[in-house]
Design a protein around this motif. Structure first.
Motif, mmCIF file in Angstrom:
data_model
loop_
_atom_site.group_PDB
_atom_site.id
_atom_site.type_symbol
_atom_site.label_atom_id
_atom_site.label_comp_id
_atom_site.label_asym_id
_atom_site.label_seq_id
_atom_site.Cartn_x
_atom_site.Cartn_y
_atom_site.Cartn_z
ATOM 1 N N GLY A 7 6.865 3.978 0.093
ATOM 2 C CA GLY A 7 5.539 3.410 0.303
ATOM 3 C C GLY A 7 5.096 2.463 -0.807
ATOM 4 O O GLY A 7 3.965 1.972 -0.794
ATOM 5 N N ARG A 8 5.953 2.237 -1.792
ATOM 6 C CA ARG A 8 5.609 1.310 -2.879
ATOM 7 C C ARG A 8 6.817 0.399 -3.113
ATOM 8 O O ARG A 8 7.896 0.883 -3.453
ATOM 9 N N TYR A 9 6.624 -0.873 -2.886
ATOM 10 C CA TYR A 9 7.742 -1.813 -2.946
ATOM 11 C C TYR A 9 7.387 -2.970 -3.865
ATOM 12 O O TYR A 9 6.233 -3.148 -4.241
ATOM 13 N N GLN A 43 -2.783 5.654 0.404
ATOM 14 C CA GLN A 43 -3.842 4.681 0.663
ATOM 15 C C GLN A 43 -3.349 3.523 1.533
ATOM 16 O O GLN A 43 -2.436 2.791 1.151
ATOM 17 N N LEU A 44 -3.988 3.372 2.688
ATOM 18 C CA LEU A 44 -3.591 2.299 3.604
ATOM 19 C C LEU A 44 -4.427 1.054 3.381
ATOM 20 O O LEU A 44 -3.970 -0.057 3.620
ATOM 21 N N CYS A 45 -5.667 1.247 2.957
ATOM 22 C CA CYS A 45 -6.587 0.109 2.931
ATOM 23 C C CYS A 45 -7.590 0.262 1.802
ATOM 24 O O CYS A 45 -8.024 1.374 1.498
ATOM 25 N N GLY A 46 -7.926 -0.857 1.182
ATOM 26 C CA GLY A 46 -8.967 -0.842 0.169
ATOM 27 C C GLY A 46 -9.774 -2.124 0.280
ATOM 28 O O GLY A 46 -9.238 -3.188 0.598
ATOM 29 N N ARG A 83 -12.858 1.201 -7.725
ATOM 30 C CA ARG A 83 -11.954 0.045 -7.683
ATOM 31 C C ARG A 83 -12.448 -1.002 -8.682
ATOM 32 O O ARG A 83 -13.628 -1.231 -8.792
ATOM 33 N N ALA A 113 -7.914 -5.258 2.270
ATOM 34 C CA ALA A 113 -6.486 -5.478 2.506
ATOM 35 C C ALA A 113 -5.864 -4.170 2.967
ATOM 36 O O ALA A 113 -6.134 -3.107 2.406
ATOM 37 N N ILE A 114 -5.052 -4.295 4.007
ATOM 38 C CA ILE A 114 -4.343 -3.134 4.544
ATOM 39 C C ILE A 114 -2.867 -3.275 4.198
ATOM 40 O O ILE A 114 -2.284 -4.352 4.348
ATOM 41 N N GLY A 115 -2.270 -2.200 3.709
ATOM 42 C CA GLY A 115 -0.827 -2.198 3.456
ATOM 43 C C GLY A 115 -0.104 -2.068 4.793
ATOM 44 O O GLY A 115 -0.192 -1.035 5.453
ATOM 45 N N ARG A 160 2.931 0.495 4.782
ATOM 46 C CA ARG A 160 2.476 1.897 4.782
ATOM 47 C C ARG A 160 1.892 2.300 6.116
ATOM 48 O O ARG A 160 2.018 3.449 6.534
ATOM 49 N N GLN A 199 0.747 -7.445 3.347
ATOM 50 C CA GLN A 199 -0.654 -7.055 3.531
ATOM 51 C C GLN A 199 -1.242 -7.828 4.709
ATOM 52 O O GLN A 199 -0.935 -9.005 4.906
ATOM 53 N N PHE A 219 6.036 -6.435 -0.415
ATOM 54 C CA PHE A 219 5.414 -5.703 0.683
ATOM 55 C C PHE A 219 4.459 -6.648 1.392
ATOM 56 O O PHE A 219 4.225 -7.765 0.932
ATOM 57 N N ASP A 265 6.137 -3.457 -9.494
ATOM 58 C CA ASP A 265 5.765 -2.043 -9.484
ATOM 59 C C ASP A 265 7.017 -1.200 -9.638
ATOM 60 O O ASP A 265 8.112 -1.692 -9.460
ATOM 61 N N ARG A 318 4.801 -7.431 -6.341
ATOM 62 C CA ARG A 318 4.299 -6.790 -7.559
ATOM 63 C C ARG A 318 5.453 -6.130 -8.275
ATOM 64 O O ARG A 318 6.287 -5.466 -7.631
HETATM 65 P P1 AMP Z 1 -4.663 -3.445 -3.229
HETATM 66 O O1 AMP Z 1 -4.543 -4.945 -3.101
HETATM 67 O O2 AMP Z 1 -4.001 -2.912 -4.473
HETATM 68 O O3 AMP Z 1 -6.060 -2.933 -2.998
HETATM 69 O O4 AMP Z 1 -3.778 -2.851 -2.044
HETATM 70 C C1 AMP Z 1 -4.188 -2.834 -0.708
HETATM 71 C C2 AMP Z 1 -3.196 -2.009 0.063
HETATM 72 O O5 AMP Z 1 -1.900 -2.598 -0.028
HETATM 73 C C3 AMP Z 1 -3.000 -0.601 -0.493
HETATM 74 O O6 AMP Z 1 -3.954 0.271 0.014
HETATM 75 C C4 AMP Z 1 -1.609 -0.265 -0.012
HETATM 76 O O7 AMP Z 1 -1.648 0.204 1.318
HETATM 77 C C5 AMP Z 1 -0.896 -1.593 -0.046
HETATM 78 N N1 AMP Z 1 -0.066 -1.730 -1.260
HETATM 79 C C6 AMP Z 1 -0.463 -2.035 -2.511
HETATM 80 N N2 AMP Z 1 0.588 -2.099 -3.351
HETATM 81 C C7 AMP Z 1 1.691 -1.842 -2.607
HETATM 82 C C8 AMP Z 1 3.093 -1.763 -2.880
HETATM 83 N N3 AMP Z 1 3.588 -1.990 -4.089
HETATM 84 N N4 AMP Z 1 3.931 -1.468 -1.860
HETATM 85 C C9 AMP Z 1 3.454 -1.241 -0.605
HETATM 86 N N5 AMP Z 1 2.157 -1.312 -0.285
HETATM 87 C C10 AMP Z 1 1.266 -1.602 -1.264
#
Ligand code: AMP
Length: 424
Positions: free
Chosen positions: A114-116, A290-293, A268, A314-316, A319, A121, A119, A109, A107
């Protein structure tokens, strides 16, 4: 000097050791819940992601045109690829279908802790059942994937986007006709998702929403129990949704998930999620906690298949590792079963033979490749965290024996090489 591109990381062998331990443990839990692993390509047709998330997603993507003129994108997530695979190949499989994955995502981003930009999943999709027990089991899986790896402090929150959107609609209904048209439900949900409640309140008052309606809306968001949530709904169909929510919560203790928070503020992406939604945080991580959504969603039809009850999460992965490290989790360090030291080059042939015999028994074995002799060899064995060192000198070869040294106690015995495995 060239460095890694912004937002990407190298992983040293120490880091890979931890990542592999974590990954193995997480995979075990998915397998224990009857999920099967799949893998999809790192890049997909760009259209797959714009169909799922709208054209604006392109801003967040790594996109490119290949030499054949195809518009492609590095995957930003794995649900859309899994559903594409399902539509292409798996529609005929017995239901429900339980699929899990692990893979890198990309992404564009703004990188921070914790944001890369690259990354990983780990996550899953449950296709073909939306019974309360199915959703409860899915949530229990997410919770246990994280708790079973040793995380102590995680917070599971469960919401319901349909109930939330009904309440936003009620706010809209309370407005004068001329304000209704410009009332932007999606904007309100985006603000709730960002937890910008002040802006939500301001927006409602700007639109002329009566105070009692605003107050009621915010007390809905603050509901802490499902009974409190139920108090906001009276129509038959809406009550059915509340009951389903309550049934899911009701099954969780049976699935050994005891600490659950009711959270109606989870908003969401509403264009995609259709029912129960949940998030798991690790408060120790601060801002990017946030670890998981995940939750119930609709996507199969949009991507050309026959619509089917779908949910997933999905779990990061990165993170999760950060959270474990912040909790001072003790990973078992990398180790070697045996380090073999031929005293001189004359003992190389028997030493190499022994090496292969032990490797055949699936022991991790290393041999001194620098001909450095006993003293330095033992020091190196120590640095590699070897459990045993095997010393082979002239005398040992003559007697058809080896010297086995326990690296932690320093104890040494001279035994025949066939006895090593037993001894270990
Ligand atoms: P999402 O697909 O946005 O619901 O993301 C699911 C999980 O992926 C989030 O809860 C984070 O733990 C992890 N995540 C999302 N974006 C990033 C990112 N840019 N870098 C690291 N982990 C991420």
């Amino acid at each position: 000097m060239l460095t890694t591109p912004r937002g990407t990381r190298d992983f040293t062998s120490e880091e890979m050791h931890k990542r592999n331990l974590l990954l193995d443990a997480m995979k075990q839990t998915f397998l224990a819940y009857g999920y099967a692993e799949i893998q999809t390509p790192t890049f997909e047709h760009l259209e797959l992601f714009t169909k799922k998330s709208g054209a604006s997603i392109v801003e967040e993507l790594y996109t490119f045109t290949d030499k054949g003129g195809r518009d492609l994108a590095l995957r930003p997530e794995l649900t859309a690829p899994v559903i594409r695979l399902y539509n292409e190949q798996l529609q005929v499989q017995p239901k429900p279908l339980k699929l899990f994955y692990f893979g890198n995502c990309f992404r564009y981003d703004r990188p921070q802790k914790g944001r890369y930009r690259e990354f990983w999943q780990i996550g899953c999709e449950l296709l073909g059942s939306d019974s309360p027990e199915a959703i409860a089991e899915l949530i229990a899986l997410a919770f246990h994937v994280l708790s079973d790896v040793g995380l102590k402090d995680i917070v599971l929150r469960i919401g319901q986007v349909k109930l939330l959107s009904i309440q936003v609609q009620l706010v809209k209904d309370s407005l004068k006709e001329e304000e209704k048209d410009s009332f932007d439900i999606a904007l309100v949900l985006r603000l709730i998702d960002k937890e910008d409640f002040e802006e939500v309140e301001k927006y409602f008052y700007d639109k002329g929403c009566p105070e009692h309606v605003v107050t009621r809306f915010f007390s809905f968001l603050e509901c802490k129990t499902s009974d409190a949530v139920a108090g906001f709904f009276h129509e038959g169909q809406q009550l059915t949704i509340v009951k389903q929510y309550q049934k899911v919560l009701g099954f969780l203790p049976d699935l050994k998930v005891d600490a659950v928070e009711v959270d109606m503020r989870i908003a969401r992406g509403l264009d995609y999620y259709t029912g129960i939604v949940f998030e798991i945080d690790a408060p120790v991580l601060g801002a990017e906690k946030q670890l998981c959504g995940g939750g119930q969603y609709e996507l199969i039809g949009q991507l050309g298949g026959n619509e089917l009850a779908s949910s997933g999460f999905a779990i990061g992965f990165d993170r999760t590792l950060l959270a474990l490290e912040s909790e001072q989790f003790k990973f078992t360090p990398p180790r070697l079963d045996v380090f073999i030291i031929p005293v001189t080059k004359d003992q190389l042939p028997p030493a190499l033979r022994l090496c292969q015999e032990l490797r055949n028994q699936k022991k991790s074995v290393d041999i001194d490749l620098l001909r450095r002799g006993i003293g330095k060899g033992l020091k190196y064995a120590n640095s590699k965290n070897a459990t045993f060192a095997v010393i082979i000198g002239e005398k040992e070869v003559e007697q058809n024996k080896v010297t086995l040294r326990n690296m932690s106690s320093g104890e040494q015995v001279t035994i025949s090489s066939s006895e090593i495995i037993n001894y270990m």
